[in-house]
Each structure stands twice: as structure tokens, then as C-alpha cells.
Design a protein around this motif. Structure first.
Motif, mmCIF file in Angstrom:
data_model
loop_
_atom_site.group_PDB
_atom_site.id
_atom_site.type_symbol
_atom_site.label_atom_id
_atom_site.label_comp_id
_atom_site.label_asym_id
_atom_site.label_seq_id
_atom_site.Cartn_x
_atom_site.Cartn_y
_atom_site.Cartn_z
ATOM 1 N N ALA A 85 -23.298 20.934 8.157
ATOM 2 C CA ALA A 85 -24.067 21.920 8.929
ATOM 3 C C ALA A 85 -23.450 23.308 8.774
ATOM 4 N N GLU A 86 -22.119 23.394 8.769
ATOM 5 C CA GLU A 86 -21.444 24.682 8.593
ATOM 6 C C GLU A 86 -21.711 25.246 7.198
ATOM 7 N N LYS A 87 -21.673 24.384 6.181
ATOM 8 C CA LYS A 87 -21.956 24.815 4.810
ATOM 9 C C LYS A 87 -23.394 25.340 4.701
ATOM 10 N N PHE A 88 -24.346 24.617 5.312
ATOM 11 C CA PHE A 88 -25.735 25.054 5.302
ATOM 12 C C PHE A 88 -25.884 26.410 5.985
ATOM 13 N N ALA A 89 -25.174 26.631 7.093
ATOM 14 C CA ALA A 89 -25.244 27.913 7.798
ATOM 15 C C ALA A 89 -24.710 29.041 6.913
ATOM 16 N N GLN A 90 -23.644 28.778 6.168
ATOM 17 C CA GLN A 90 -23.104 29.789 5.250
ATOM 18 C C GLN A 90 -24.099 30.091 4.126
ATOM 19 N N ILE A 91 -24.717 29.059 3.608
ATOM 20 C CA ILE A 91 -25.679 29.221 2.521
ATOM 21 C C ILE A 91 -26.890 30.027 3.001
ATOM 22 N N ALA A 92 -27.326 29.786 4.231
ATOM 23 C CA ALA A 92 -28.502 30.475 4.765
ATOM 24 C C ALA A 92 -28.256 31.975 4.881
ATOM 25 N N GLN A 93 -27.007 32.389 5.075
ATOM 26 C CA GLN A 93 -26.677 33.805 5.208
ATOM 27 C C GLN A 93 -26.544 34.498 3.855
ATOM 28 N N ALA A 94 -26.349 33.751 2.782
ATOM 29 C CA ALA A 94 -26.121 34.336 1.456
ATOM 30 C C ALA A 94 -27.413 34.960 0.925
ATOM 31 N N GLU A 95 -27.263 36.045 0.185
ATOM 32 C CA GLU A 95 -28.405 36.720 -0.427
ATOM 33 C C GLU A 95 -28.096 36.957 -1.883
ATOM 34 N N PRO A 96 -28.745 36.403 -2.822
ATOM 35 C CA PRO A 96 -29.812 35.414 -2.723
ATOM 36 C C PRO A 96 -29.223 34.029 -2.436
ATOM 37 N N GLN A 97 -30.031 33.228 -1.835
ATOM 38 C CA GLN A 97 -29.577 31.883 -1.476
ATOM 39 C C GLN A 97 -29.415 31.023 -2.712
ATOM 40 N N PRO A 98 -28.275 30.346 -2.848
ATOM 41 C CA PRO A 98 -28.150 29.408 -3.971
ATOM 42 C C PRO A 98 -29.062 28.200 -3.760
ATOM 43 N N THR A 99 -29.399 27.561 -4.844
ATOM 44 C CA THR A 99 -30.231 26.362 -4.772
ATOM 45 C C THR A 99 -29.343 25.153 -4.518
ATOM 46 N N ILE A 100 -29.729 24.349 -3.566
ATOM 47 C CA ILE A 100 -29.002 23.109 -3.289
ATOM 48 C C ILE A 100 -29.752 21.990 -3.987
ATOM 49 N N GLU A 101 -29.063 21.317 -4.909
ATOM 50 C CA GLU A 101 -29.652 20.206 -5.650
ATOM 51 C C GLU A 101 -29.244 18.914 -4.966
ATOM 52 N N LEU A 102 -30.218 18.207 -4.433
ATOM 53 C CA LEU A 102 -29.969 16.996 -3.661
ATOM 54 C C LEU A 102 -30.044 15.776 -4.572
ATOM 55 N N TYR A 103 -28.901 15.131 -4.747
ATOM 56 C CA TYR A 103 -28.809 13.896 -5.528
ATOM 57 C C TYR A 103 -28.659 12.748 -4.537
#
Length: 140
Positions: A85-103
Motif C-alpha cells: 500500500a505504501e509503494k502504491f501511494a508513492q507510485i500514485a504521487q510520481a509524475e509520470p506514473q510508472p506502469t505496474i506489470e502484474l504477474y
């Protein structure tokens, strides 16, 4: 000019007349000799210079693995749900947002995948993609 009168007038002539072919080739040669210097001619122009900002780096992709035992791996690093959840919150603040590839493991419960997707949405992640294998055979 001598004509062979012994031929049948209805018999087809087996000779090729080369004169029209040579005429066409000469005309094409003259056209190209005139056109090529006109095409290759250029005009010297002093173009203005402009300052261009460097393009932003393309967004990176982050691998998120969901294993069959329920463990979560963020770029080959084991995480708990709270850390995710903390990692997702950091990613949401990034501009541009990196793509999370779900395996996700093919045999994992659908509920586990949905929980991770809901967690990403709650934290504001907008770029989440599923990675699958290409299966060419229809029989499984």
C-alpha cells in the motif's frame, strides 16, 4: 527495300520491331538528363535555432509478482500488504506514473488478484497492466 512475297498474308510476324523501344528509351534518357539537375539543385537557407527542452524519460515499469502461496514480490523484493500500500501511494504521487506489470500465478485465487487491484485503485495508481504468456496451442 525488299519484301518477301512468298509468305502467307495471314501468317503472324515473328520478328520484334526494336525502333519504338529505342525511341522510348531515348526520350526517357533525355527527360532524366533534364530533370536530375533540377531535382538536385538546392537553395542555401539560414534556419533559425531554437532551444528545445529534453523530452522526459519514458516511464519505467515495475514488476509485481503474486505467487501461489500469497506472497507479493515488488521487483524481486518480498513485501507485505502494508508495504505494498505504501509503494502504491508513492507510485500514485510520481509524475509520470510508472506502469505496474502484474504477474499473477495462473492457479492463484481470483480474490487475491482483485484485492491487489483494489488496493492500487484506492491509493491512486492508474497504470496497472496484466502480463500473460502467449499460448499457441488450443488444447490444454
Amino acid at each position: 527495300m525488299a519484301f518477301n512475297s512468298s509468305r502467307d498474308p495471314h501468317e503472324s510476324m515473328a520478328e520484334i520491331n526494336m525502333t519504338p523501344l529505342v525511341d522510348v528509351m531515348l526520350v526517357l534518357l533525355i527527360i532524366f538528363m533534364i530533370a536530375v539537375p533540377v531535382i538536385t539543385q538546392s537553395i542555401e537557407v539560414n534556419l533559425p535555432e531554437a532551444q528545445v527542452e529534453s523530452a522526459p524519460a519514458p516511464p519505467v515499469s515495475i514488476a509485481l509478482d503474486l505467487k501461489l502461496d500469497g506472497s507479493l514480490w515488488w521487483d524481486k523484493q518480498l513485501l507485505s500488504h502494508q508495504q505494498l500500500a505504501e509503494k502504491f501511494a508513492q507510485i500514485a504521487q510520481a509524475e509520470p506514473q510508472p506502469t505496474i506489470e502484474l504477474y499473477a500465478d495462473g492457479d492463484i485465487a481470483y480474490k487475491s488478484v482483485v484485492k491487489v487491484m483494489a488496493l492500487a485503485q484506492q491509493q491512486g495508481v492508474t497504470r496497472l497492466g496484466f502480463v500473460t504468456e502467449n499460448v499457441t496451442s488450443a488444447a490444454e
